[in-house]
Design an enzyme around this catalytic site. Sequence first.
Site, PDB file in Angstrom:
ATOM      1  N   ARG A 178       0.786  -1.366   0.131  1.00  0.00           N
ATOM      2  CA  ARG A 178      -0.308  -0.053   0.328  1.00  0.00           C
ATOM      3  C   ARG A 178       0.887   1.140  -0.132  1.00  0.00           C
ATOM      4  NH1 ARG A 178      -2.584   3.932   3.367  1.00  0.00           N
ATOM      5  NH2 ARG A 178      -3.908   4.406   2.585  1.00  0.00           N
ATOM      6  N   LYS A 203      -4.153   5.140   8.539  1.00  0.00           N
ATOM      7  CA  LYS A 203      -4.783   6.309   7.599  1.00  0.00           C
ATOM      8  C   LYS A 203      -5.953   7.178   7.438  1.00  0.00           C
ATOM      9  CE  LYS A 203      -7.922   3.353   3.667  1.00  0.00           C
ATOM     10  NZ  LYS A 203      -8.169   2.567   3.077  1.00  0.00           N
ATOM     11  N   SER A 228     -12.197  -4.248   2.124  1.00  0.00           N
ATOM     12  CA  SER A 228     -12.581  -3.936   3.349  1.00  0.00           C
ATOM     13  C   SER A 228     -13.971  -3.836   3.139  1.00  0.00           C
ATOM     14  CB  SER A 228     -11.749  -2.636   3.221  1.00  0.00           C
ATOM     15  OG  SER A 228     -10.747  -2.965   2.645  1.00  0.00           O
TER      16      SER A 228
END
Length: 212
Positions: free
Chosen positions: A41, A141, A110
């Site tokens: 990521r 995040k 997710s």
Amino acid sequence: MSRPLDLRLYLVTDTAMCGPAGVPETVRAAVEGGVTAVQLRDPAATEAELVTLGRAVVAALAGTGVPLLVNDRVDLVEAIGAQGAHVGQGDLDVAAARRLLGPAALLGLSVQTPEHVWHAEAADAELDYLGVGPVWPQSTKSDAAPPAGLDTLSAVVSASPWPCVAIGGVTVDRVPEVRERGAAGVAVVSAVCGQPDPATAASVLRRAWDES
């Protein structure tokens, strides 16, 4: 049908947190410590930068049997040589992601609520696992959903036909609570990427899971 995937300790990389050691070396050490799956990521990376980084991580994982999944950028999975992708609720639709990936690749989604699970089931999504969270408050995040807590994790796990990995604020002390709720594993970012010794950090988390 889900493909075989060991989710016990799932590492999501953060390029900035890995610091001078870099993502590939951090991943290599984390896998030595017991990480069983890795998600690449780096939303700030350009396409070319992510491909270069991803290929370096693939090289670091060579021979380990640990799969690499690419966050969001489903279109780059083949160029990187990864085993699959992970998408969020606001990313590419899972049906479109599966069409791009083909039937053999891994695909995760997710979710935050049982309603997300029901929606995926209604769409006949061909998924391999769900990432559930954030369970607790987290700081890695900025656009994450609000923390939902352990009861919501339990509700999602109960509703899901796919194995679930809990993410968001997971610490060593919280690993047994996650396992008690029926999850297949825990996903971490700063608990490994932000640590001076990623191998030891991973091994402590893995031991906490295995001994729970």
